[in-house]
Design an enzyme around this catalytic site. Sequence first.
Site, short mmCIF file in Angstrom:
data_model
loop_
_atom_site.label_atom_id
_atom_site.label_comp_id
_atom_site.label_asym_id
_atom_site.label_seq_id
_atom_site.Cartn_x
_atom_site.Cartn_y
_atom_site.Cartn_z
N THR A 50 42.87 41.11 28.62
CA THR A 50 43.38 40.26 27.54
C THR A 50 44.53 40.88 26.77
O THR A 50 45.44 40.18 26.32
CB THR A 50 42.22 39.94 26.56
OG1 THR A 50 41.24 39.21 27.27
CG2 THR A 50 42.69 39.12 25.38
N ASP A 122 42.60 40.00 35.49
CA ASP A 122 41.50 39.74 34.56
C ASP A 122 40.39 40.63 35.11
O ASP A 122 40.13 40.65 36.32
CB ASP A 122 41.10 38.26 34.65
CG ASP A 122 40.01 37.91 33.64
OD1 ASP A 122 38.96 38.59 33.66
OD2 ASP A 122 40.21 36.96 32.86
N SER A 123 39.73 41.38 34.27
CA SER A 123 38.80 42.40 34.80
C SER A 123 37.61 41.78 35.53
O SER A 123 36.88 42.49 36.23
CB SER A 123 38.34 43.35 33.70
OG SER A 123 37.37 42.77 32.89
N SER A 124 37.42 40.48 35.39
CA SER A 124 36.37 39.81 36.18
C SER A 124 36.70 39.91 37.67
O SER A 124 35.82 39.75 38.52
CB SER A 124 36.25 38.35 35.79
OG SER A 124 36.11 38.25 34.40
N THR A 154 38.04 43.63 28.93
CA THR A 154 36.77 44.09 28.35
C THR A 154 35.56 43.69 29.19
O THR A 154 34.52 44.33 29.12
CB THR A 154 36.58 43.54 26.92
OG1 THR A 154 36.62 42.11 26.97
CG2 THR A 154 37.66 44.04 25.99
N ASP A 155 35.71 42.60 29.98
CA ASP A 155 34.52 42.07 30.67
C ASP A 155 33.84 43.10 31.56
O ASP A 155 32.62 43.19 31.60
CB ASP A 155 34.90 40.84 31.51
CG ASP A 155 35.20 39.63 30.63
OD1 ASP A 155 34.88 39.69 29.42
OD2 ASP A 155 35.76 38.63 31.14
N1 ASP Z 1 38.46 38.24 30.72
C1 ASP Z 1 39.10 39.34 30.08
C2 ASP Z 1 39.05 40.53 31.00
O1 ASP Z 1 38.03 41.13 31.10
C3 ASP Z 1 38.46 39.65 28.79
C4 ASP Z 1 39.11 40.76 28.00
O2 ASP Z 1 39.95 41.47 28.44
O3 ASP Z 1 38.74 40.90 26.82
O4 ASP Z 1 40.02 40.82 31.65
#
Ligand code: ASP
Length: 595
Positions: A50, A122-124, A154-155
Site C-alpha cells: 500500500t 500487493d503482498s497477497s 502489510t497483509d
Molecule cells: N494489500 C496490501 C498489501 O499487503 C495491504 C497493505 O500493504 O497494507 O500489499
Amino acid sequence: MAIDGAQTGKKGSLLSRALSSTEPAPALEIGGGCTTMSEVRVLVINTGGTIGMVPQSEGLAPEANKLAGALKKMPVLHDVAYANETQLYSRLKLGKDTLVLPASKQNKRIIYTILELHPLLDSSNMTPAEWDKIARHLKINYEKYDGFVILHGTDTMAYTASALSFMCENLGKTIVLTGSQVPIYELRNDGRANLLGALLFAGQFVIPEVCLYFCNKLYRGNRVTKVDAESFNAFCSPNLPPLANAEVDITVDWETVWRAKTTKRFAIHTNMNCHVGLLRIFPGITAAAVKAFLQSPMEGVVLETYGSGNAPNNCPDLLDELKKATDRNVVILNCTQCLHGSVTSVYATGKNLMDAGVISGADMTPEAALAKLSYVLSKPGSLDKKRKKLEESLRGERTNSPIGTQISLKDSKFIQKIAQSLLISCKEELGAVKDALTPPLACAAAKSGDLDAVKALRNMGGNLSFGDYDGRTPLHVASCEGHLEMVQHLLKSGATMYAKDRFGATPLLNAIKFRHHSVICLLRTAGAHLSSQELVNVGTELCSLAFNGDVDGLRAWHLAGVDLNQPGYDGNTPFKVAEAAGHVEVKEFFSQLTT
Ligand code: ASP
C-alpha cells in the site's frame, strides 16, 4: 556502542535523538566513490504494498517507477540542498533513485538508495520465490550498505519477516521491514513516519535482526502478526515486547536484541521447502478432512489448536490420522490459535497430541512456525535432528527457558555494592549503572585477555557490543591486543564487528594496525570488512610500509583483503617504492603474492 540518549532515556526530540544514537554503522564504499565520516548508506528494497499504491480501475495497486521521485519532493525524506552542495550524485556515482535524509544534530546523514523490484506486488501475491529474490538482493548488497529497509505490503509482512529471519544466517546488520496502511502519496498517511523510522533504525543502530517497524515500534520480525486492517497500529508482537519504542525518546531494549553468536559470515538460505501448510482445528473438524490435508506431498504442517495446545481427544480417528502422518515422517508443529500464550501439556487434550508425535511450537506465531518448518525441512540432516531444531529457538522466534541459571542484575553483588554507595535502588537506575560500567570493565578485561571476567560481565547482563566513551568496544580492544581466543569468544557472544570508534576505526583496522594476522583472518572469516573511510589514503600507507621494508605490515593489509597495488599520493605503487628503497624481502613478498 557508546552510551547515549537512545539507551539511557535522555529527553529530546524524536528525530534528533534517533539520529544522535550512536550504535555505529560504518560508512561504506559504493560504486567507487567515498562516503564521508558523517554519512551512512541504507538500501531500501521496494517490493510493493500500500505504501506505494495508487487508485486504479480495480482498486488500489502498486505503481512502478514512482516512489523515488515522489519522496524527493518530501523535505523530511530528502534534503535537495545537501545533495547538490556535496555533489552527492557525482561523488558517489549514484543514480536518481538515491536520496538523503536531513541532517541529524551531529550532522550525520543517511543516504538511501531505492531498489525497486519488478513487478511491484500487493503482498497477497507474494510467494517464497519473492522471499528468495529479496534474500539474494540482501546478499549481493550486504557489504555495500550499513543497513536495509524492505518496503512490503502489510497483509503478508509477518510471513516475509519470519521467512527472512530464518533465511538470513549469521546476520550482523539491521534489516527492517515496513509499509503502511495508507499510500504515502495521500495527504494523511502513515507511510512517511514508518519509512522515516525504519531508515533511522537501519542507518543508526546495529540491531542484527530481521525487524518490522510499524506505528512507532520496532519488533522482532518473526514475533509479529497483523491484527488490524484499519488502524495505523496494524501489528502486534503478542509474546515478546518490542525491541525498540520510538516515542519522545527512542529506547532500544538491548537485552532483548537477538544476536547470531558465531564466527561465520553472513549467508542466505534460499529454496525453502514448499510442502508445508497451516491447518486450523475447529469444532466438528473431521478425520477425513485432516487425512486429506496431510497427504503427500505434504511434509510439514502447523496445527493451529485451541488454548494451550488442545485438540479433540474424543475422536480417535482424528488422533489416529495425526499419528499415521507423523509415522510417515510428516512433521506436525502445534501452535495455539490464541494470540497470547504458549502450547503446554497441561490438558489431556494437549497431551494426546504430543503422544501422536506432534511437536510443541511453544509461543511461536503461526507465521513464524510455518516459515521455520519450511526452513528446517529444506536443510540437509536426519529427521530427528530437524525435529530437535524445531524445538530450539533459532532466531529468537520462540521462548525457551534459559539453560542454566541466569544471573540477574539484582544478583550481581558487584553492581549492588556500587549502587549502594551511589544510593541507587530503583531498577532503572541500576540498569543505567550497569550500562555505564560494562563497557570500560569489559574493555579492560578484553585488554588483559581475561575471559572469565568478560563471561562474568555477560552473565550480569552486560552488553558486549557497547562502546566506551570513545566508542571502543571490547572487540576493538581485543583486536588491538591480538587476543585471538578473546576475539573468538566475543564474536560467539554476539559482539558486533561493525562497530566504529570515534576515530572511525573498526576492530579489523585495529588488528591490521597491530599486525595481528590470526585475528585479521578470524574477523575476515566472520565477514568483517573495511569501510570506505578506512580505505582513504590506503595506497600511501602501503607505500610507507614498503619504504620501511615492513613485510609484516603489508601482509596484514593483504590478509584483510586489500589490494596491495594501490598507488600512493605520488602515483608510485608500493612495489615500486620497495624496489627504489632496495628492500629485497618486500619484493619477494610481492612476487609470492603473484605466484
Ligand atoms: N494489500 C496490501 C498489501 O499487503 C495491504 C497493505 O500493504 O497494507 O500489499
